[in-house]
Motif scaffolding. Structure first.
Motif, PDB file in Angstrom:
ATOM      1  N   THR A 129       0.833  -1.201   0.000  1.00 26.42           N
ATOM      2  CA  THR A 129       0.000   0.000   0.000  1.00 26.42           C
ATOM      3  C   THR A 129       0.870   1.255   0.000  1.00 26.42           C
ATOM      4  OG1 THR A 129      -1.673  -1.202   1.256  1.00 26.42           O
ATOM      5  CG2 THR A 129      -1.873   1.190   1.186  1.00 26.42           C
ATOM      6  N   LEU A 130       1.879   1.271   0.833  1.00 30.11           N
ATOM      7  CA  LEU A 130       2.781   2.410   0.905  1.00 30.11           C
ATOM      8  C   LEU A 130       3.513   2.605  -0.424  1.00 30.11           C
ATOM      9  CD1 LEU A 130       3.950   4.593   2.763  1.00 30.11           C
ATOM     10  CD2 LEU A 130       5.740   2.962   3.364  1.00 30.11           C
ATOM     11  N   TYR A 131       3.941   1.537  -1.033  1.00 29.55           N
ATOM     12  CA  TYR A 131       4.632   1.608  -2.320  1.00 29.55           C
ATOM     13  C   TYR A 131       3.696   2.159  -3.399  1.00 29.55           C
ATOM     14  CZ  TYR A 131       7.281   0.233  -6.433  1.00 29.55           C
ATOM     15  OH  TYR A 131       7.957   0.247  -7.617  1.00 29.55           O
ATOM     16  N   THR A 132       2.432   1.742  -3.385  1.00 33.77           N
ATOM     17  CA  THR A 132       1.457   2.216  -4.366  1.00 33.77           C
ATOM     18  C   THR A 132       1.218   3.714  -4.210  1.00 33.77           C
ATOM     19  OG1 THR A 132       0.386   0.060  -4.399  1.00 33.77           O
ATOM     20  CG2 THR A 132      -0.879   1.896  -5.257  1.00 33.77           C
ATOM     21  N   ARG A 133       1.057   4.175  -2.967  1.00 31.63           N
ATOM     22  CA  ARG A 133       0.837   5.605  -2.716  1.00 31.63           C
ATOM     23  C   ARG A 133       2.061   6.431  -3.150  1.00 31.63           C
ATOM     24  NH1 ARG A 133      -3.510   7.827  -2.675  1.00 31.63           N
ATOM     25  NH2 ARG A 133      -2.827   9.395  -1.235  1.00 31.63           N
ATOM     26  N   ARG A 134       3.240   5.923  -2.872  1.00 34.00           N
ATOM     27  CA  ARG A 134       4.461   6.624  -3.263  1.00 34.00           C
ATOM     28  C   ARG A 134       4.541   6.744  -4.778  1.00 34.00           C
ATOM     29  NH1 ARG A 134       9.154   5.032  -5.160  1.00 34.00           N
ATOM     30  NH2 ARG A 134      10.962   6.341  -4.869  1.00 34.00           N
ATOM     31  N   GLN A 191       2.014   6.812  -6.874  1.00 35.02           N
ATOM     32  CA  GLN A 191       1.008   7.776  -7.324  1.00 35.02           C
ATOM     33  C   GLN A 191       1.509   9.208  -7.140  1.00 35.02           C
ATOM     34  OE1 GLN A 191      -2.336   6.638  -4.934  1.00 35.02           O
ATOM     35  NE2 GLN A 191      -3.105   5.181  -6.442  1.00 35.02           N
ATOM     36  N   ILE A 192       2.119   9.475  -6.009  1.00 35.02           N
ATOM     37  CA  ILE A 192       2.628  10.824  -5.744  1.00 35.02           C
ATOM     38  C   ILE A 192       3.758  11.171  -6.707  1.00 35.02           C
ATOM     39  CG2 ILE A 192       3.854  12.226  -4.047  1.00 35.02           C
ATOM     40  CD1 ILE A 192       2.173  10.720  -1.916  1.00 35.02           C
ATOM     41  N   THR A 193       4.626  10.222  -6.976  1.00 31.37           N
ATOM     42  CA  THR A 193       5.713  10.453  -7.927  1.00 31.37           C
ATOM     43  C   THR A 193       5.163  10.759  -9.310  1.00 31.37           C
ATOM     44  OG1 THR A 193       7.128   8.947  -6.682  1.00 31.37           O
ATOM     45  CG2 THR A 193       7.794   9.436  -8.933  1.00 31.37           C
ATOM     46  N   ARG A 194       4.132  10.057  -9.728  1.00 32.88           N
ATOM     47  CA  ARG A 194       3.519  10.315 -11.036  1.00 32.88           C
ATOM     48  C   ARG A 194       2.870  11.689 -11.103  1.00 32.88           C
ATOM     49  NH1 ARG A 194       1.708   5.483 -14.302  1.00 32.88           N
ATOM     50  NH2 ARG A 194       2.977   3.788 -13.535  1.00 32.88           N
ATOM     51  N   ILE A 195       2.219  12.104 -10.005  1.00 32.95           N
ATOM     52  CA  ILE A 195       1.598  13.427  -9.977  1.00 32.95           C
ATOM     53  C   ILE A 195       2.661  14.508 -10.159  1.00 32.95           C
ATOM     54  CG2 ILE A 195       0.473  15.112  -8.459  1.00 32.95           C
ATOM     55  CD1 ILE A 195      -1.155  12.740  -7.331  1.00 32.95           C
TER      56      ILE A 195
END
Length: 59
Positions: free
Chosen positions: A8-13, A15-19
């Protein structure tokens, strides 16, 4: 050998990197011409709104 990680933490990271990748397309944010935090935040809001509108019109 498997490396344990929080999925979950990896997925959120990710997403933020892509933004931030999408935001950096705009030169003013990528180059940080404005020195004031309020100016940079205003530009981030503007670019984010443009990005969202692009997807609303595509749908």
């Amino acid at each position: 050998m498997t490396i344990e990680h929080d999925r979950t933490l990896y997925t959120r990271r990710n997403q933020i990197t892509r933004i931030f990748g999408h935001l950096k397309i705009n030169r003013a944010i990528a180059r940080r011409y404005d020195q004031l935090a309020s100016s940079i935040l205003g530009m981030v809001h503007f670019v984010t709104a443009r990005y969202c509108v692009k997807f609303v019109h595509a749908a």
